[in-house]
Enzyme design. Structure first.
Site, short mmCIF file in Angstrom:
data_model
loop_
_atom_site.label_atom_id
_atom_site.label_comp_id
_atom_site.label_asym_id
_atom_site.label_seq_id
_atom_site.Cartn_x
_atom_site.Cartn_y
_atom_site.Cartn_z
N CYS A 130 21.72 34.23 1.52
CA CYS A 130 20.95 35.39 2.00
C CYS A 130 19.93 35.88 0.97
CB CYS A 130 21.89 36.52 2.39
SG CYS A 130 22.94 36.04 3.76
N HIS A 270 17.87 43.01 2.54
CA HIS A 270 18.51 41.98 3.37
C HIS A 270 19.33 42.69 4.45
CE1 HIS A 270 20.81 38.68 4.76
NE2 HIS A 270 21.93 39.08 4.21
N ASN A 300 21.96 39.32 11.34
CA ASN A 300 21.75 38.73 10.02
C ASN A 300 21.15 37.33 10.19
OD1 ASN A 300 21.91 37.64 7.45
ND2 ASN A 300 24.03 38.27 7.08
O1 UT7 Z 1 24.77 38.44 4.36
C1 UT7 Z 1 25.59 37.85 3.43
C2 UT7 Z 1 26.58 38.77 2.84
N1 UT7 Z 1 27.49 39.27 3.84
C3 UT7 Z 1 27.72 40.57 3.90
O2 UT7 Z 1 27.16 41.31 3.15
C4 UT7 Z 1 28.74 41.02 4.90
C5 UT7 Z 1 29.74 41.93 4.24
N2 UT7 Z 1 30.82 42.36 5.12
C6 UT7 Z 1 30.64 43.16 6.18
O3 UT7 Z 1 29.53 43.50 6.54
C7 UT7 Z 1 31.87 43.73 6.86
O4 UT7 Z 1 32.99 43.43 6.08
C8 UT7 Z 1 32.12 43.21 8.29
C9 UT7 Z 1 31.06 43.79 9.23
C10 UT7 Z 1 32.06 41.71 8.32
C11 UT7 Z 1 33.47 43.70 8.79
O5 UT7 Z 1 33.57 45.11 8.69
P1 UT7 Z 1 34.82 45.80 7.98
O6 UT7 Z 1 34.63 47.23 8.11
O7 UT7 Z 1 34.93 45.24 6.61
O8 UT7 Z 1 35.99 45.35 8.90
P2 UT7 Z 1 37.30 44.53 8.53
O9 UT7 Z 1 36.97 43.08 8.36
O10 UT7 Z 1 38.05 45.20 7.43
O11 UT7 Z 1 38.12 44.72 9.84
C12 UT7 Z 1 38.60 46.01 10.25
C13 UT7 Z 1 39.35 45.85 11.54
C14 UT7 Z 1 40.38 44.72 11.49
O12 UT7 Z 1 41.49 45.11 12.27
P3 UT7 Z 1 42.84 45.65 11.57
O13 UT7 Z 1 43.28 44.54 10.68
O14 UT7 Z 1 42.41 46.88 10.82
O15 UT7 Z 1 43.72 45.89 12.73
C15 UT7 Z 1 39.69 43.56 12.15
O16 UT7 Z 1 40.58 42.64 12.72
O17 UT7 Z 1 38.43 45.48 12.58
C16 UT7 Z 1 38.87 44.27 13.20
N3 UT7 Z 1 37.70 43.52 13.60
C17 UT7 Z 1 37.08 43.71 14.77
N4 UT7 Z 1 37.30 44.55 15.79
C18 UT7 Z 1 36.46 44.50 16.84
C19 UT7 Z 1 37.05 42.55 12.92
N5 UT7 Z 1 36.01 42.11 13.62
C20 UT7 Z 1 36.02 42.80 14.77
C21 UT7 Z 1 35.17 42.78 15.91
N6 UT7 Z 1 35.43 43.66 16.92
N7 UT7 Z 1 34.11 41.95 16.02
#
Ligand code: UT7
Length: 344
Positions: A130, A270, A300
């Site tokens: 990225c 980004h 993204n």
């Molecule tokens: O571009 C290159 C670099 N990449 C980045 O900078 C991305 C960095 N990461 C992120 O942007 C975020 O971590 C994400 C958007 C990918 C995820 O957001 P988050 O707030 O970190 O969520 P999480 O992965 O901690 O998940 C929270 C909850 C989980 O459920 P439990 O375990 O709390 O019950 C996930 O299973 O949300 C759940 N979850 C979803 N729920 C609905 C994960 N994906 C989804 C989804 N829809 N698509």
């Protein structure tokens, strides 16, 4: 006497050194949209979660069979050439940043060049995920500042849908396809690329990657069965580092160039997550109206996010405005740039 003469020549040379300016922007996104509502039908997710956790509403997907990243890049380059009234024969070099090359070799920039009638123009790819566009800008700028070339095209292009697992809700909501391109030339005044910092740390290798298909885990029945040719991301871990490093490098760029939040007219971040963008803007003391955000439209697009922002905002950019770019991505890689915009 000889030493004095040489020193004088060296000083003259330093004074003559011109900045590199961006003299045009081109872009391309496929027409087909993949909305949050569409994704609700594919995986266990919902519009509210995607919007609040990422800021994304829809993305563009290249669905045409037989079309790849080089086709996105070629369209962006054609747009750039038309806008800047430049003939491809005037171009000295094409650099393409991508993590979704059409194939391992030839390079995607070779293929883009061929598709736009580039003949024997030198071209090569840069892999910095990225942060690829900032890495490619830093590379292209060296050829202009050294006086090696007069016109260099830098492309950021990714067909992320080709490596996205549409059964994995953790990643499939994030990515889209697109390409942006800029023309680099020597500047005749103090407008242009003033400063760039790029960094990498392989500590992030297993938190954001495509496990198989390379020389470590060549493609096999097993790797296909295990879905290892798609993006894997440990979102939480990447988020923590991204939020810090993208803000750090933006702040570093400001400090090195004595810029305050008021001095900055545009932040071009980004587009991985709206929350990461907001944290960077807060750290820089830059208000939201000065932040280019199009993540809601495209998601993204990896190496294409920054040039696609410049493309979307190009009619609003004015000569002399201070612009800060900031990116973070797989590797880890990250980087920032300070540009004094060169034209209105
Ligand atoms: O571009 C290159 C670099 N990449 C980045 O900078 C991305 C960095 N990461 C992120 O942007 C975020 O971590 C994400 C958007 C990918 C995820 O957001 P988050 O707030 O970190 O969520 P999480 O992965 O901690 O998940 C929270 C909850 C989980 O459920 P439990 O375990 O709390 O019950 C996930 O299973 O949300 C759940 N979850 C979803 N729920 C609905 C994960 N994906 C989804 C989804 N829809 N698509």
């Amino acid at each position: 006497m000889i030493t004095k003469c040489c020193n004088f020549r060296a000083i003259l040379k330093i004074k003559e050194k011109k900045l590199t300016k961006i003299s045009g922007v081109g872009g391309f996104v496929p027409a087909e949209k993949l909305t949050n509502a569409d994704l609700e039908k594919m995986v266990d997710t919902n519009d509210e979660w995607i919007r609040t956790r990422t800021g994304i509403v829809e993305r563009r997907i290249l669905k045409t069979p037989g079309k790849a990243t080089s086709d996105l890049g070629a369209e962006a380059v054609k747009d750039l050439l038309a806008k800047t009234n430049t003939d491809i024969a005037e171009i000295d070099l094409i650099i393409c940043a991508t993590v979704t090359p059409d194939m391992f070799f030839p390079s995607t920039s070779n293929l883009i060049s061929h598709k736009v009638g580039g003949g024997e123009i030198p071209s090569f790819d840069i892999a910095a995920a990225c942060s690829g566009f900032i890495y490619a800008l830093q590379t292209g700028r060296q050829f202009i500042e050294a006086g090696t070339y007069k016109k260099v095209i830098v492309v950021g292009a990714d067909k992320m849908s080709a490596i996205t697992d549409y059964t994995d809700r953790n990643t499939c909501i994030l990515f889209g396809d697109g390409a942006g391109a800029v023309l680099l030339e020597a500047s005749d005044d103090d407008c242009g690329v003033k400063d760039i910092r790029i960094y990498s740390n392989g500590i992030g290798a297993e938190t954001l990657y495509q496990k198989a298909g390379g020389s470590l885990n060549p493609a096999s029945m097993e790797t296909v069965k295990n879905r290892e040719h798609f993006i894997y991301q440990d979102g939480k871990s990447v988020f923590k580092v991204a939020v810090k490093k993208m803000a750090d490098v933006a702040a570093e760029i400001m400090e090195r160039n004595n810029l305050t939040g008021d001095d900055v007219k545009w932040l071009v971040p980004h587009q991985a997550n709206k929350r990461i963008i907001d944290a960077t803007a807060r750290r820089m003391n830059v208000t939201e109206d000065k932040v280019m955000i199009n993540i809601q439209k495209y998601g993204n697009t990896t190496a294409a996010t920054i040039p696609l922002c410049l493309w979307d905002w190009q009619d609003q950019l004015k000569k002399g405005e201070n612009i800060v770019l900031a990116a973070f991505g797989g590797g880890y890689t990250w980087g920032g740039a300070y540009i004094k915009w060169a034209y209105s």
